[in-house]
Write an enzyme that holds these catalytic residues in place. Sequence first.
Site, PDB file in Angstrom:
ATOM      1  NE  ARG A  16      -2.057  -1.728   3.451  1.00 31.83           N
ATOM      2  CZ  ARG A  16      -2.266  -2.987   3.829  1.00 31.83           C
ATOM      3  NH1 ARG A  16      -3.248  -3.678   3.315  1.00 31.83           N
ATOM      4  NH2 ARG A  16      -1.503  -3.567   4.743  1.00 31.83           N
ATOM      5  CB  THR A 103       6.590   0.867  11.947  1.00 34.87           C
ATOM      6  OG1 THR A 103       5.557  -0.009  11.474  1.00 34.87           O
ATOM      7  CG2 THR A 103       6.358   2.260  11.415  1.00 34.87           C
ATOM      8  CB  ALA A 127      10.638   8.993   9.287  1.00 36.82           C
ATOM      9  CG  ASN A 129       3.360   9.400  10.977  1.00 36.44           C
ATOM     10  OD1 ASN A 129       3.197   9.964   9.907  1.00 36.44           O
ATOM     11  ND2 ASN A 129       2.377   8.863  11.673  1.00 36.44           N
ATOM     12  CG  PHE A 130       7.916   9.536   5.978  1.00 39.68           C
ATOM     13  CD1 PHE A 130       9.107  10.236   5.838  1.00 39.68           C
ATOM     14  CD2 PHE A 130       7.969   8.167   6.061  1.00 39.68           C
ATOM     15  CE1 PHE A 130      10.316   9.582   5.772  1.00 39.68           C
ATOM     16  CE2 PHE A 130       9.177   7.488   5.997  1.00 39.68           C
ATOM     17  CZ  PHE A 130      10.356   8.194   5.853  1.00 39.68           C
ATOM     18  CG  HIS A 157      -2.850   2.306  12.472  1.00 45.95           C
ATOM     19  ND1 HIS A 157      -2.514   2.857  13.698  1.00 45.95           N
ATOM     20  CD2 HIS A 157      -2.040   2.909  11.560  1.00 45.95           C
ATOM     21  CE1 HIS A 157      -1.541   3.739  13.523  1.00 45.95           C
ATOM     22  NE2 HIS A 157      -1.234   3.795  12.236  1.00 45.95           N
ATOM     23  CE  LYS A 161       0.651   0.058  12.560  1.00 38.58           C
ATOM     24  NZ  LYS A 161       1.810  -0.020  11.660  1.00 38.58           N
ATOM     25  CB  THR A 168       3.073   6.937  14.983  1.00 40.28           C
ATOM     26  OG1 THR A 168       3.415   6.817  13.606  1.00 40.28           O
ATOM     27  CG2 THR A 168       2.811   8.390  15.328  1.00 40.28           C
TER      28      THR A 168
HETATM   29  P1  NAD Z   1       1.746  -3.632   2.999  1.00 35.66           P
HETATM   30  O1  NAD Z   1       1.585  -4.965   3.643  1.00 35.66           O
HETATM   31  O2  NAD Z   1       0.651  -3.100   2.142  1.00 35.66           O
HETATM   32  O3  NAD Z   1       3.080  -3.616   2.124  1.00 35.66           O
HETATM   33  C1  NAD Z   1       4.275  -4.226   2.505  1.00 35.66           C
HETATM   34  C2  NAD Z   1       4.912  -4.776   1.241  1.00 35.66           C
HETATM   35  O4  NAD Z   1       6.190  -5.285   1.584  1.00 35.66           O
HETATM   36  C3  NAD Z   1       4.111  -5.919   0.623  1.00 35.66           C
HETATM   37  O5  NAD Z   1       3.915  -5.702  -0.753  1.00 35.66           O
HETATM   38  C4  NAD Z   1       4.970  -7.150   0.880  1.00 35.66           C
HETATM   39  O6  NAD Z   1       4.885  -8.125  -0.147  1.00 35.66           O
HETATM   40  C5  NAD Z   1       6.360  -6.528   0.952  1.00 35.66           C
HETATM   41  N1  NAD Z   1       7.277  -7.336   1.740  1.00 35.66           N
HETATM   42  C6  NAD Z   1       7.111  -7.766   3.006  1.00 35.66           C
HETATM   43  N2  NAD Z   1       8.172  -8.488   3.385  1.00 35.66           N
HETATM   44  C7  NAD Z   1       9.014  -8.521   2.339  1.00 35.66           C
HETATM   45  C8  NAD Z   1      10.276  -9.120   2.114  1.00 35.66           C
HETATM   46  N3  NAD Z   1      10.883  -9.845   3.063  1.00 35.66           N
HETATM   47  N4  NAD Z   1      10.864  -8.935   0.924  1.00 35.66           N
HETATM   48  C9  NAD Z   1      10.265  -8.214  -0.035  1.00 35.66           C
HETATM   49  N5  NAD Z   1       9.062  -7.623   0.094  1.00 35.66           N
HETATM   50  C10 NAD Z   1       8.450  -7.774   1.285  1.00 35.66           C
HETATM   51  O7  NAD Z   1       2.056  -2.634   4.187  1.00 35.66           O
HETATM   52  P2  NAD Z   1       2.005  -1.031   4.144  1.00 35.66           P
HETATM   53  O8  NAD Z   1       0.701  -0.583   4.681  1.00 35.66           O
HETATM   54  O9  NAD Z   1       2.475  -0.573   2.826  1.00 35.66           O
HETATM   55  O10 NAD Z   1       3.081  -0.682   5.268  1.00 35.66           O
HETATM   56  C11 NAD Z   1       4.441  -1.033   5.097  1.00 35.66           C
HETATM   57  C12 NAD Z   1       5.235  -0.570   6.309  1.00 35.66           C
HETATM   58  O11 NAD Z   1       5.214   0.862   6.353  1.00 35.66           O
HETATM   59  C13 NAD Z   1       4.686  -1.032   7.657  1.00 35.66           C
HETATM   60  O12 NAD Z   1       5.772  -1.291   8.513  1.00 35.66           O
HETATM   61  C14 NAD Z   1       3.907   0.166   8.165  1.00 35.66           C
HETATM   62  O13 NAD Z   1       3.795   0.204   9.553  1.00 35.66           O
HETATM   63  C15 NAD Z   1       4.791   1.274   7.658  1.00 35.66           C
HETATM   64  N6  NAD Z   1       4.172   2.602   7.510  1.00 35.66           N
HETATM   65  C16 NAD Z   1       4.958   3.644   7.793  1.00 35.66           C
HETATM   66  C17 NAD Z   1       4.507   4.924   7.606  1.00 35.66           C
HETATM   67  C18 NAD Z   1       5.436   6.077   7.885  1.00 35.66           C
HETATM   68  O14 NAD Z   1       5.037   7.234   7.715  1.00 35.66           O
HETATM   69  N7  NAD Z   1       6.663   5.793   8.303  1.00 35.66           N
HETATM   70  C19 NAD Z   1       3.216   5.146   7.137  1.00 35.66           C
HETATM   71  C20 NAD Z   1       2.418   4.048   6.839  1.00 35.66           C
HETATM   72  C21 NAD Z   1       2.914   2.767   7.014  1.00 35.66           C
END
Ligand code: NAD
Length: 268
Positions: A16, A103, A127, A129-130, A157, A161, A168
Amino acid sequence: MAKTKLNIVVSGAYGRMGREVVKAVSGAPDMKLVGAFDRAGVGEDSGEAAGIGRNGVAISGDLSKLLKSVNADVMVDFTIAEGFIKRAQAAVSAGAALVVGTTGIPQDVVKKTAALADAKKLGVIFAPNFAIGAVLMMKFAAMAAPYMPAAEIIELHHDKKIDSPSGTALYTAELMAAAKKNLPLRMDPTQTEKIPGARGASVGDISVHSVRLPGFLAHQEVIFGAPGQTLTIRHDTSSRESFMPGVLLAARKVVAIKKTVVGLENLV
Ligand code: NAD
């Protein structure tokens, strides 16, 4: 001719957040998407997956091979904490700086990544949270923490998740605890927790409650209590677009910093 664009690889490009990053990078005039990596959607066009039409950058399932075939300046990672260090190692070995949104990455892995990047004089930004609003929410919570004797965090959330509590919420609690320094800790009045977990998880003297429901995206309330009053600081994310200005800012800055920074607020 001087190189004018930052070459970006997106790790987790089928997820996502990764899809949103593919879209944002593709729309940034100073960036070029040179690679997309994920364990899912391998072979699919990353532009089509992101809903922006074919871009000719197929999703690769082999990160090391991908990084050897492109000249990446920055790898943006939104995957999962498990196995992150391997992806970090691959990026650093290929000379790419890292922007990490994933995260739940343990402190020792953050330190190990920093050491790997330092050895190569590469920058890393972690980060939790961006979104600028969330960064401000965390700052305001840390500002209020020394003045209000008790606080609890409720983070809400979407139901996909996989980690709890959110990065965060954890980071907010850590910032609040640091801001309280040597002030007395709150005594929880609970003597009997009739159902384990009813008071949430504890980060120091702050209870953290995680809600997972369809209909939510990413939200957080920090509720402070003092005799006769409460103060609530709340942030709501209604679209993943909210994270993108922060991600692009981090990608632009990380190539210059040559060190590891945790938290978007420490970047500017
Ligand atoms: P998601 O499950 O939609 O996407 C994760 C992707 O990573 C998937 O497509 C999955 O196939 C891939 N993946 C997982 N393990 C893998 C591996 N070992 N090798 C290759 N690909 C792999 O999740 P998301 O909602 O996109 O969130 C991803 C991360 O970002 C989570 O840790 C979430 O908490 C974090 N997040 C951070 C922020 C921020 O601002 N820092 C905001 C939203 C989400």
